[in-house]
Design an enzyme around this catalytic site. Structure first.
Site, PDB file in Angstrom:
ATOM      1  N   GLY A 179    -122.003 -57.518-117.040  1.00 60.34           N
ATOM      2  CA  GLY A 179    -122.597 -58.665-116.360  1.00 60.34           C
ATOM      3  C   GLY A 179    -121.976 -59.966-116.841  1.00 60.34           C
ATOM      4  O   GLY A 179    -120.786 -59.989-117.196  1.00 60.34           O
ATOM      5  N   GLU A 180    -122.746 -61.048-116.808  1.00 61.02           N
ATOM      6  CA  GLU A 180    -122.322 -62.382-117.263  1.00 61.02           C
ATOM      7  C   GLU A 180    -121.314 -63.040-116.328  1.00 61.02           C
ATOM      8  O   GLU A 180    -120.983 -64.208-116.497  1.00 61.02           O
ATOM      9  CB  GLU A 180    -121.663 -62.341-118.655  1.00 61.02           C
ATOM     10  CG  GLU A 180    -122.486 -61.729-119.755  1.00 61.02           C
ATOM     11  CD  GLU A 180    -121.751 -61.759-121.109  1.00 61.02           C
ATOM     12  OE1 GLU A 180    -120.581 -62.202-121.160  1.00 61.02           O
ATOM     13  OE2 GLU A 180    -122.363 -61.343-122.102  1.00 61.02           O
ATOM     14  N   GLY A 181    -120.792 -62.284-115.367  1.00 60.89           N
ATOM     15  CA  GLY A 181    -119.706 -62.786-114.533  1.00 60.89           C
ATOM     16  C   GLY A 181    -118.358 -62.218-114.938  1.00 60.89           C
ATOM     17  O   GLY A 181    -117.324 -62.596-114.371  1.00 60.89           O
TER      18      GLY A 181
END
Lengths: 356, 356
Positions: free
Chosen positions: A321-323
């Protein structure tokens, strides 16, 4: 703001799409030899309404952070306070998203849309907190429809702000312990898949926790009566409010805002995929402005991408996640577009064409 | 020069590998959540003998260009002069490889190891011509063993020159009309696969041409008696000379040179995969210094990568060559290594660990 934004969104421009396809075939390379990257370049031309499309630089990553009432059901091995700790890590530049953003020259903005703690001010932190986490989606709606609209509009406002600040590509990011549970519920509701097919192991859970997570998603779908979604945007808002998270709503808003500004949005993993289903239900043309950055290890992500008709660029079993997956895809998207700007044609370079 | 280079190559350092794995697990991310990129970072640590490994920048692309006697068999729809025309395109900056190199900040060096024409001088052209194209591999050896060693040593010399000039990552590139035919023959010889399983459609041929190409590869294997390859490096040289191309030999040399200098080599597509089989046969430890940039659409490439034990990073159905797949992978490799340098640990960032 939501209605105005939806009114601004245009689908891909057919003429720019056709021009881009024709241009690809004149470049000094065998036809189709850049595979999926040719499609990306054509897609961005359609989205921008221009051939060649503008280079998608600079890019801006927006990490939407929020907490989830469903965490209480034991769906994640991580304590809820990891959300706020990771926000501090992003702001200090110590997370993987920061390293990847540095690599691709993207800015990092963290947006609090619902972290279950008060956050100190910081230069790259935007405060749009809707509440201190959602309610437990397995016992009733995670949020009210009003809250869902507030979070959507926070995302739109972040998109517009980043574009006004010069961003020419938006990348979705998220942080929220337990947010793969809400993602699975959204994907199940919007695609009609069984919860068992779209619920994964998140950032790493054992089989017992996974079974509990599937049961929680199933209960959420039943309790909130979202097993089948109608075709009206009001249905989309109801589903989002019932089983979504504030970051899902805000990412859907970022997508709509990017589409309204005709700035491409690179989607990260399953959280972004679930949010894109919300955006697509509100306006299918929004998807024309999206690129799927990667395919995560979460099974619900592949289902969401198939429903959206998007092919992921990176497929390396990331589940962070997180980008991070969106950031990894950014140089690939840039390379695809750069070809349209820089590469010579058979005529201009004096290269012979294939005989047949 | 070949013998000295082989003597310098060391396998991956076990201590650096172990240190890198342990460091990955301390970083603020769920264990294993960066998927294949964690393996890349660990691999580069082992290759460099250091944890964290140095950032693989700047990168240098070397495009080895050569012609092939087997072109006379009608295995490609492209006229042979496209090789020299594309060399001019590279030198003028108009090819896809130039656009991708600009995107990842890589330099571009073109090396003539066997183009069937005299080339004018140019600043980024290195002249190591062995001959004006190989002989037809379907009627006898493509080159002599002496010529194969000359081409290998040209590649070693290019690797050493680029590293002396500051390159900290080498990317393989190729240009040579008909070179997928030689690649298929090399892959068939080194892996024992049937020619039909490893011969593809190159940059785009019809079924009739494909059938002819498979028959040509089969004849090449039989005429040159290379159906099974022994375990001695001298066998590798004989196979290379019999069914390879000058660019395959030179790319094998680039790999050996990079490995000797402990500078990682990102492999492009099927031409590089076939060349890496040559390098691996000369010294298996050379593979520890390679990263598979991408998987091309050519069936022989997947076979070569499996034999080498390498997992490709990019898988987007590219079939262009020139180094394009290797260039696309470079930012991904950089991102993987940057994580080892920049990301905080759970302790240093005060982030709670998973409970279980």
């Amino acid at each position: 703001m939501l209605a105005e934004t939806l009114a601004e969104i245009r689908p891909a421009d057919p003429r720019a799409l056709a021009d881009a396809r024709a241009h690809q075939d004149r470049l000094t390379k065998p036809r189709g030899s850049l595979g999926a990257l040719e499609d990306v370049a054509v897609r961005l031309a359609g989205a921008a309404g221009a051939c060649p499309p503008p280079m998608p630089v600079p890019a801006a990553l927006a990490i939407f952070a929020a907490d989830h009432g469903v965490h209480a059901q034991g769906v994640s091995p991580w304590p809820q306070e990891v959300t706020v700790q990771m926000v501090a890590n992003f702001l200090a530049g110590g997370a993987v998203a920061n390293a990847f953003a540095a690599q691709s020259g993207a800015s990092v903005t963290v947006v609090d849309v619902g972290v279950a703690a008060d956050l100190p001010d910081a230069p790259s932190l935007l405060k749009h907190k809707i509440a201190y986490g959602t309610a437990d989606l397995s016992t009733g709606p995670a949020m009210s429809v009003d809250q869902a609209v507030q979070a959507l509009e926070a995302g739109i406002s972040v998109a517009r702000g980043l574009v006004e600040g010069g961003a020419r590509c938006l990348i979705t990011g998220d942080m929220g312990i337990a947010n793969t549970t809400a993602s699975a519920a959204l994907v199940a509701a919007f695609t009609g898949h069984d919860p068992a097919e779209v619920t994964g192991h998140g950032t790493g859970i054992d089989e017992e926790t996974h079974a509990r997570k599937v049961a929680v998603v199933r209960r959420a779908i039943e309790v909130n009566d979202v097993a089948t979604v109608g075709s009206q945007p009001s249905d989309a808002l109801r589903v989002l409010a019932a089983v979504g998270g504030f970051e899902h709503a805000a990412i859907a808003g970022l997508i709509l805002g990017g589409a309204a500004c005709r700035v491409p949005v690179i989607l990260d993993g399953v959280i972004a995929g679930a949010a894109a289903l919300v955006a697509a239900a509100l306006d299918p043309a929004a998807v024309d402005h999206c690129v799927a950055g990667h395919r995560s290890a979460e099974p619900g992500h592949a289902v969401a991408l198939a429903a959206l008709g998007l092919r992921p660029l990176v497929d390396l079993e990331l589940r962070l996640g997180e980008g991070t997956g969106g950031l990894l895809a950014h140089p690939l998207v840039c390379a695809a577009v750069r070809v349209m700007h820089d590469v010579a044609t058979f005529d201009s370079a004096g290269v012979s064409e294939k005989e047949n």
